[in-house]
Design an enzyme around this catalytic site. Structure first.
Site, short mmCIF file in Angstrom:
data_model
loop_
_atom_site.label_atom_id
_atom_site.label_comp_id
_atom_site.label_asym_id
_atom_site.label_seq_id
_atom_site.Cartn_x
_atom_site.Cartn_y
_atom_site.Cartn_z
N SER A 59 0.85 -1.20 0.00
CA SER A 59 0.00 0.00 0.00
C SER A 59 0.88 1.24 0.00
O SER A 59 2.01 1.22 0.51
CB SER A 59 -0.88 -0.01 1.26
OG SER A 59 -1.44 1.26 1.49
N SER A 60 0.37 2.33 -0.54
CA SER A 60 1.13 3.58 -0.56
C SER A 60 1.30 4.17 0.83
O SER A 60 2.12 5.07 1.03
CB SER A 60 0.45 4.61 -1.48
OG SER A 60 -0.85 4.91 -1.00
N CYS A 61 0.56 3.66 1.83
CA CYS A 61 0.67 4.19 3.19
C CYS A 61 1.99 3.79 3.85
O CYS A 61 2.29 4.23 4.96
CB CYS A 61 -0.50 3.74 4.05
SG CYS A 61 -0.48 1.99 4.48
N TYR B 141 -1.24 -0.68 10.14
CA TYR B 141 -1.39 -1.29 8.81
C TYR B 141 -0.14 -1.07 7.97
O TYR B 141 0.35 -1.99 7.30
CB TYR B 141 -2.61 -0.69 8.11
CG TYR B 141 -2.92 -1.30 6.77
CD1 TYR B 141 -3.46 -2.58 6.67
CD2 TYR B 141 -2.69 -0.60 5.59
CE1 TYR B 141 -3.75 -3.15 5.43
CE2 TYR B 141 -2.98 -1.15 4.35
CZ TYR B 141 -3.51 -2.42 4.28
OH TYR B 141 -3.81 -2.99 3.05
N LYS C 53 2.52 -3.83 6.33
CA LYS C 53 2.87 -3.87 4.91
C LYS C 53 4.38 -3.72 4.69
O LYS C 53 4.96 -4.36 3.81
CB LYS C 53 2.11 -2.79 4.13
CG LYS C 53 0.62 -3.09 3.99
CD LYS C 53 0.39 -4.37 3.20
CE LYS C 53 -1.07 -4.69 2.97
NZ LYS C 53 -1.25 -5.96 2.26
N HIS D 58 -13.41 5.04 0.27
CA HIS D 58 -12.41 6.01 -0.19
C HIS D 58 -13.08 7.08 -1.06
O HIS D 58 -14.28 7.06 -1.29
CB HIS D 58 -11.29 5.29 -0.92
CG HIS D 58 -10.51 4.37 -0.03
ND1 HIS D 58 -9.73 4.83 1.01
CD2 HIS D 58 -10.42 3.01 0.01
CE1 HIS D 58 -9.17 3.80 1.63
NE2 HIS D 58 -9.58 2.69 1.05
#
Length: 310
Positions: free
Chosen positions: A108-110, A137, A141, A180
């Site tokens: 994920s981009s997070c 989270y 990842k 989202h």
């Protein structure tokens, strides 16, 4: 990948996993392995080991994860960290033990620091503090990325990782509170049209920029990387293009056929001014996205309408 090879897609009922299944089916793959969470609990190491030992998949797409919006991420912090660590550790280790030829892990981009420079490059990983609300989270990842790297370093496993940008499309979550941006806007404008409302209100000024990619384009990128990419460093997957929320809202208004006005509640926060991933590494390998935003929004809106009927 050979068309008759056993390919296991974990999380096949999620938005990303189901798109990967569609892609493989369209490419003529005939031996796709899937299991629902009730059939196979990926948090159960013994169950995962037994599944891999019995089925012996040759390729694995690790798309399963415990996911949720900002609120869920912030409230269920232990669950998000614990469950996601278990899922990825169990699947990656079982893939190693059972001689899986290649595994692709979806992140994920997070994973990137909250204050990382824009656009986000792969080398910015672990250079600063994470966004606090979804830190558990993100840490899970990041651990998945590092597991792939570590199993490659120690055992020679061909395990790769992909970090997608913001996704939308078939299989999305349209809940107004915890979805989202795009699914929330599609539903909001649709309901305003149905109810003949005079306006739709959107939080903030509409000035922040975001990047969006249709989920079938991500599935195409994942298939491309499984075929073409064997290096250690994870890869960003995005369009390389961004749109202001104000302009996005205008396109959604057009796609849904809403005829009222758009109002911005400037007393509400805007969030991060810009979030764009640098996907030049993927693009340099020869992959480009195919579905423009307006076309993708039309597809997504049709899927939303179909879902409302069912």
């Amino acid at each position: 990948m050979e068309k008759n090879s056993k390919v296991y897609i974990s999380g096949h009922r999620g938005m990303v996993g189901s798109a990967i299944v569609r892609k493989l089916e369209n490419e003529g793959f005939t031996n796709i392995l899937t299991r629902t969470s009730s059939e196979l609990d990926l948090c159960n190491q013994q169950a995962v080991n037994d599944f891999f030992a019995k089925e012996k998949p040759k390729y694995v797409f690790l798309a399963a994860a415990k996911v949720g919006g900002i609120l869920a991420n912030n409230i269920y912090r232990a669950e998000f960290l614990y469950n996601n660590l278990l899922i990825e550790a169990n699947v990656i280790h079982a893939a190693y033990i059972n001689d899986v030829k290649k595994l692709l892990f979806l992140g994920s981009s997070c994973i990137y620091p909250k204050l990382a420079p824009q656009p986000l490059k792969e080398e910015y990983l672990l250079t600063g503090l994470l966004e606090p609300t979804n830190e558990p989270y993100a840490i899970a990842k990041i651990a998945g990325i590092k597991l792939c790297e570590a199993y490659r370093d120690q055992y020679g496993c061909n395990f790769i990782a992909v970090m997608p940008t913001n996704l939308y499309g078939q299989g999305d979550n349209y809940h107004l509170q915890n979805s989202h941006v795009i699914p929330a806007l599609l539903r909001k404008f649709h309901e305003a049209k149905v109810n003949k409302a005079g306006h739709v209100e959107i939080w903030g000024t509409g000035s922040p920029f975001r990047e969006f990619m249709y989920v079938d384009d991500l599935a195409d990128a994942c298939f491309f990387l499984m075929e073409k990419y064997d290096d250690k460093l994870f890869v960003n997957a995005g369009t390389g293009e961004e749109v202001a929320i104000r302009d996005l809202a205008s396109v959604v208004k057009e796609v849904t056929g809403f005829e009222g006005e758009i109002r911005f509640d400037t007393s509400k926060p805007d969030g991060t001014p810009r979030k764009l991933m640098d996907s030049s590494k993927l693009h340099g390998l020869g992959w480009k996205y195919k579905i423009p935003l307006q076309d993708g929004l039309k597809k997504a809106y049709q899927h939303f309408l179909d879902e409302m009927k069912s």
